[in-house]
Design a protein around this motif. Structure first.
Motif, PDB file in Angstrom:
ATOM      1  N   PHE A  83     -26.794  25.910  -4.028  1.00  0.00           N
ATOM      2  CA  PHE A  83     -26.102  27.181  -3.792  1.00  0.00           C
ATOM      3  C   PHE A  83     -25.211  27.115  -2.563  1.00  0.00           C
ATOM      4  O   PHE A  83     -24.166  27.770  -2.506  1.00  0.00           O
ATOM      5  CB  PHE A  83     -27.135  28.302  -3.647  1.00  0.00           C
ATOM      6  CG  PHE A  83     -26.536  29.667  -3.483  1.00  0.00           C
ATOM      7  CD1 PHE A  83     -25.838  30.265  -4.527  1.00  0.00           C
ATOM      8  CD2 PHE A  83     -26.642  30.348  -2.278  1.00  0.00           C
ATOM      9  CE1 PHE A  83     -25.271  31.528  -4.374  1.00  0.00           C
ATOM     10  CE2 PHE A  83     -26.078  31.608  -2.118  1.00  0.00           C
ATOM     11  CZ  PHE A  83     -25.393  32.207  -3.172  1.00  0.00           C
ATOM     12  N   TYR A  86     -21.667  26.277  -3.384  1.00  0.00           N
ATOM     13  CA  TYR A  86     -20.854  27.400  -3.865  1.00  0.00           C
ATOM     14  C   TYR A  86     -20.398  28.268  -2.694  1.00  0.00           C
ATOM     15  O   TYR A  86     -19.240  28.722  -2.654  1.00  0.00           O
ATOM     16  CB  TYR A  86     -21.654  28.251  -4.856  1.00  0.00           C
ATOM     17  CG  TYR A  86     -22.107  27.515  -6.090  1.00  0.00           C
ATOM     18  CD1 TYR A  86     -21.208  26.811  -6.877  1.00  0.00           C
ATOM     19  CD2 TYR A  86     -23.450  27.518  -6.465  1.00  0.00           C
ATOM     20  CE1 TYR A  86     -21.626  26.125  -8.009  1.00  0.00           C
ATOM     21  CE2 TYR A  86     -23.881  26.837  -7.596  1.00  0.00           C
ATOM     22  CZ  TYR A  86     -22.967  26.138  -8.363  1.00  0.00           C
ATOM     23  OH  TYR A  86     -23.384  25.456  -9.482  1.00  0.00           O
ATOM     24  N   LEU A  87     -21.294  28.474  -1.732  1.00  0.00           N
ATOM     25  CA  LEU A  87     -20.913  29.240  -0.547  1.00  0.00           C
ATOM     26  C   LEU A  87     -19.853  28.502   0.262  1.00  0.00           C
ATOM     27  O   LEU A  87     -18.943  29.120   0.832  1.00  0.00           O
ATOM     28  CB  LEU A  87     -22.138  29.500   0.327  1.00  0.00           C
ATOM     29  CG  LEU A  87     -23.150  30.526  -0.184  1.00  0.00           C
ATOM     30  CD1 LEU A  87     -24.290  30.676   0.815  1.00  0.00           C
ATOM     31  CD2 LEU A  87     -22.490  31.882  -0.427  1.00  0.00           C
ATOM     32  N   SER A  90     -16.508  28.968  -1.436  1.00  0.00           N
ATOM     33  CA  SER A  90     -16.097  30.371  -1.367  1.00  0.00           C
ATOM     34  C   SER A  90     -15.650  30.752   0.039  1.00  0.00           C
ATOM     35  O   SER A  90     -14.585  31.358   0.225  1.00  0.00           O
ATOM     36  CB  SER A  90     -17.262  31.267  -1.815  1.00  0.00           C
ATOM     37  OG  SER A  90     -16.833  32.605  -1.953  1.00  0.00           O
ATOM     38  N   THR A  91     -16.454  30.384   1.042  1.00  0.00           N
ATOM     39  CA  THR A  91     -16.078  30.713   2.415  1.00  0.00           C
ATOM     40  C   THR A  91     -14.885  29.890   2.893  1.00  0.00           C
ATOM     41  O   THR A  91     -14.155  30.312   3.796  1.00  0.00           O
ATOM     42  CB  THR A  91     -17.268  30.493   3.374  1.00  0.00           C
ATOM     43  OG1 THR A  91     -17.777  29.155   3.218  1.00  0.00           O
ATOM     44  CG2 THR A  91     -18.377  31.488   3.085  1.00  0.00           C
ATOM     45  N   CYS A 136      -8.631  28.370  -8.852  1.00  0.00           N
ATOM     46  CA  CYS A 136     -10.032  28.415  -9.280  1.00  0.00           C
ATOM     47  C   CYS A 136     -10.318  27.349 -10.336  1.00  0.00           C
ATOM     48  O   CYS A 136     -11.353  26.665 -10.272  1.00  0.00           O
ATOM     49  CB  CYS A 136     -10.363  29.797  -9.847  1.00  0.00           C
ATOM     50  SG  CYS A 136     -10.138  31.145  -8.670  1.00  0.00           S
ATOM     51  N   THR A 284     -13.919  20.224  -3.251  1.00  0.00           N
ATOM     52  CA  THR A 284     -15.130  20.232  -4.078  1.00  0.00           C
ATOM     53  C   THR A 284     -15.540  18.823  -4.505  1.00  0.00           C
ATOM     54  O   THR A 284     -16.466  18.667  -5.296  1.00  0.00           O
ATOM     55  CB  THR A 284     -14.922  21.101  -5.343  1.00  0.00           C
ATOM     56  OG1 THR A 284     -13.757  20.658  -6.058  1.00  0.00           O
ATOM     57  CG2 THR A 284     -14.758  22.572  -4.986  1.00  0.00           C
ATOM     58  N   LEU A 295     -19.623  28.504 -12.214  1.00  0.00           N
ATOM     59  CA  LEU A 295     -19.971  29.033 -10.897  1.00  0.00           C
ATOM     60  C   LEU A 295     -18.978  28.570  -9.827  1.00  0.00           C
ATOM     61  O   LEU A 295     -18.653  29.330  -8.904  1.00  0.00           O
ATOM     62  CB  LEU A 295     -21.389  28.616 -10.522  1.00  0.00           C
ATOM     63  CG  LEU A 295     -22.505  29.328 -11.295  1.00  0.00           C
ATOM     64  CD1 LEU A 295     -23.872  28.802 -10.884  1.00  0.00           C
ATOM     65  CD2 LEU A 295     -22.441  30.844 -11.091  1.00  0.00           C
ATOM     66  N   TRP A 299     -17.069  31.428  -7.680  1.00  0.00           N
ATOM     67  CA  TRP A 299     -17.166  31.522  -6.232  1.00  0.00           C
ATOM     68  C   TRP A 299     -15.829  31.226  -5.554  1.00  0.00           C
ATOM     69  O   TRP A 299     -15.526  31.790  -4.495  1.00  0.00           O
ATOM     70  CB  TRP A 299     -18.260  30.588  -5.713  1.00  0.00           C
ATOM     71  CG  TRP A 299     -19.630  31.156  -5.953  1.00  0.00           C
ATOM     72  CD1 TRP A 299     -20.496  30.821  -6.950  1.00  0.00           C
ATOM     73  CD2 TRP A 299     -20.274  32.178  -5.203  1.00  0.00           C
ATOM     74  NE1 TRP A 299     -21.641  31.572  -6.878  1.00  0.00           N
ATOM     75  CE2 TRP A 299     -21.543  32.412  -5.801  1.00  0.00           C
ATOM     76  CE3 TRP A 299     -19.924  32.931  -4.075  1.00  0.00           C
ATOM     77  CZ2 TRP A 299     -22.430  33.363  -5.305  1.00  0.00           C
ATOM     78  CZ3 TRP A 299     -20.820  33.876  -3.582  1.00  0.00           C
ATOM     79  CH2 TRP A 299     -22.063  34.068  -4.194  1.00  0.00           C
ATOM     80  N   THR A 300     -15.022  30.368  -6.165  1.00  0.00           N
ATOM     81  CA  THR A 300     -13.663  30.158  -5.648  1.00  0.00           C
ATOM     82  C   THR A 300     -12.839  31.425  -5.806  1.00  0.00           C
ATOM     83  O   THR A 300     -12.124  31.843  -4.883  1.00  0.00           O
ATOM     84  CB  THR A 300     -12.982  28.992  -6.382  1.00  0.00           C
ATOM     85  OG1 THR A 300     -13.779  27.815  -6.257  1.00  0.00           O
ATOM     86  CG2 THR A 300     -11.605  28.713  -5.818  1.00  0.00           C
ATOM     87  N   LEU A 302     -13.897  34.500  -6.015  1.00  0.00           N
ATOM     88  CA  LEU A 302     -14.393  35.524  -5.101  1.00  0.00           C
ATOM     89  C   LEU A 302     -13.882  35.271  -3.685  1.00  0.00           C
ATOM     90  O   LEU A 302     -13.480  36.213  -2.976  1.00  0.00           O
ATOM     91  CB  LEU A 302     -15.926  35.521  -5.110  1.00  0.00           C
ATOM     92  CG  LEU A 302     -16.637  36.793  -4.635  1.00  0.00           C
ATOM     93  CD1 LEU A 302     -16.321  37.950  -5.561  1.00  0.00           C
ATOM     94  CD2 LEU A 302     -18.141  36.557  -4.579  1.00  0.00           C
ATOM     95  N   GLY A 303     -13.897  34.010  -3.275  1.00  0.00           N
ATOM     96  CA  GLY A 303     -13.435  33.672  -1.937  1.00  0.00           C
ATOM     97  C   GLY A 303     -11.949  33.872  -1.728  1.00  0.00           C
ATOM     98  O   GLY A 303     -11.489  34.037  -0.591  1.00  0.00           O
TER      99      GLY A 303
END
Length: 532
Positions: A83, A86-87, A90-91, A136, A284, A295, A299-300, A302-303
């Motif tokens: 996980f 993914y963070l 995203s961050t 993404c 990545t 995912l 997450w991309t 969302l970031g």
């Protein structure tokens, strides 16, 4: 995996026997013993040999600097897992876009294109949603193949054709960095007029270099946290501006002039959002191939979407205050004096004083997070240009890229707004063409991820000739010219998309369309002739 080295022949040493390692003038007929069958290169191999480059890598290893460049990452070295991975991605994009440069894009809706508030907001929403899709999607290629974005582009543009794309990407990386450094320097100048623009540019550039010098892990670690203080400052700006009552709900117009303004501003917004496409997989590649593509995509997404919408819409809102009293107000005066930095100073300094100055400094330093992807990726892109450039370590190219964009940003400091608009459009144009070709090849000709043999990434004879992609790229440029709307040139189709003399910019839409359609034709012919 074994490694064999002979002091006389240099077998396995890319400095003594470059052809053995796929360098020099010979093609990749065989690889050194330490390279896996799938083309993955173990991290320790960069220190093999007794030459100058090997010694540089050994020194870098002792300093914990990332030595890997564009070589494929072995599965057992992909430590960005679970996980947290993914963070991380995203961050990464959250920090890179929660910056004052994104705020500056929202400002352009009124300052350049004379849009109202509501229509600016709608343009920001829909063109961002469109622009980030390619970022993404290509981010999911990194875990699947362990290859950087420009190296992946060899599967669409060929060994030689990708060098054309790499040149555009180098220009993009350096251009973005220059523009962003100018924005940060404006903020520092707004806090203290005694600090000249060149000093602010150098401060931001040196800090960015330090982070990117150490590579992938440090870049991700920095971006993981750097968005937090910037987000707090933007929330302060929102609160202070809302309390000031300076917001003006500028109504939108109608007719062909409004159409042209919407399309042209949309082109700028799209260019900023999609500008990360050519770097996407770079961040990545250290994730395992078992990572969920859905995912990674989510997450991309969302970031990207959160900071882009928040900062650009905030910029559009704050800019409306410049219309108070017919433009005779502190917001317009600040914007006229120091651009985006002056506008933010007008919001923060009168009510907050010294604390407002502190907030502006935080925003200026946020440019570091914005420039990290540019300077990290420009080094990787340089290694794609030739075998000799690949031999130069990634961290050396990072330093070269930093020096170049400093040299560009300092003389460009006084012309930021014009530079920003023209550059955003340029980025949107070429990336739309790139996306049209690569996505068409991926979905139509390779029929998804199963159509790739990633081990061929360094074998020119196994890659497409690239003729079809280059020809399609040229067709895309033709479409771009027909639809572009710039101060120095307005295409015939653009002229019909709005009110004369500037019309409406549809360059990226036509560039994508022309490139896609022509590639379908050219690639079909190329496959029949070359069978690869």
């Amino acid at each position: 995996m074994s490694y064999r080295y002979d002091d006389n022949t240099g077998y396995g040493d890319p400095e003594k026997n470059p052809a053995e390692a796929g360098m020099g003038n010979l093609s990749y007929q065989k690889r050194p013993a330490y390279v896996d069958d799938d083309g993955a290169v173990p991290g320790e191999s960069f220190e093999y040999g007794n030459g100058f480059i090997a010694s540089m890598h050994r020194m870098a290893g002792k300093m914990k600097i990332e030595q890997r460049g564009i070589e494929r990452v072995p599965e057992d070295e992909r430590t960005d897992r679970g996980f947290k991975a993914y963070l991380n991605v995203s961050t990464m994009w959250l920090a890179a876009n929660m910056v004052v440069s994104s705020f500056a894009i929202g400002v352009l809706g009124k300052s350049i294109f004379y849009l109202g508030f509501a229509d600016s907001i709608l343009v920001i929403l829909f063109f961002n949603l469109l622009g980030i899709l390619s970022v993404c999607y290509f981010s999911t290629f990194g875990p699947k193949f362990g290859l950087r974005q420009m190296v992946l582009s060899r599967f669409w543009f060929g060994w030689h054709g990708v060098k054309l794309i790499a040149i555009f990407n180098v220009l993009a990386c350096i251009g973005w960095s220059s523009v962003n450094a100018i924005v940060g320097a404006q903020l520092i100048n707004a806090v203290n007029n005694d600090v000249p623009g060149y000093a602010g540019i150098i401060i931001i550039s040196v800090c960015t270099f330090i982070v990117t010098l150490f590579g992938y892990k440090v870049v991700h670690a920095y971006e993981f946290w750097s968005w937090i203080p910037t987000f707090i400052v933007f929330m302060i700006i929102l609160g202070v501006f809302a309390h000031s009552g300076a917001f003006v709900n500028i109504p939108w117009e109608t007719g062909t002039a409004e159409l042209g303004s919407v399309l042209s501003f949309g082109s700028v917004v799209y260019g900023f959002a999609t500008g990360w496409t050519s770097y996407a997989a770079d961040y990545t590649v250290y994730q395992p191939s078992t990572q969920s593509r859905r995912l990674v995509f989510f997450w991309t997404w969302l970031g990207l979407i959160i900071p882009l919408l928040f900062t650009e819409m905030l910029g559009a809102a704050v800019m409306t205050a410049t219309s108070i009293n017919g433009g005779d107000n502190i917001y317009q005066a600040g914007y006229h004096a120091s651009g985006t930095g002056g506008l933010l100073a007008a919001v923060l300094l009168p009510p907050l004083g010294r604390f407002g100055q502190f907030c502006l400094v935080i925003l200026a330093l946020s440019i570091i997070a914005n420039n990290c992807p540019n300077i990290y990726s420009v080094a990787l892109t340089m290694q794609v240009l030739g075998r000799w450039t690949q031999r130069v370590p990634r961290f050396v190219w990072t330093g070269v890229g930093t020096c170049v964009y400093i040299a560009i940003a300092i003389p460009g400091y006084g012309h930021f707004e014009a530079v920003l608009e023209n550059f955003m459009n340029f980025i949107g144009y070429w990336l739309a063409i790139y996306e049209g070709i690569s996505l068409t090849d991926h979905f139509v000709f390779k029929r998804g991820f199963s159509g790739y043999n990633p081990a061929d990434y360094d074998k020119p004879s196994k890659l497409p000739p690239g003729i079809a992609a280059v020809l399609a790229f040229c067709c895309g440029i033709a479409g771009m010219v027909l639809g572009m709307s710039q101060v120095w040139f307005v295409g015939p189709i653009a002229l019909k998309a709005g009110e004369a003399p500037y019309g409406g910019d549809v360059g990226f839409e036509l560039g994508f369309l022309f490139a896609t359609v022509s590639y379908l034709v050219f690639r079909t012919i190329e496959l029949r002739i070359f069978h690869r």
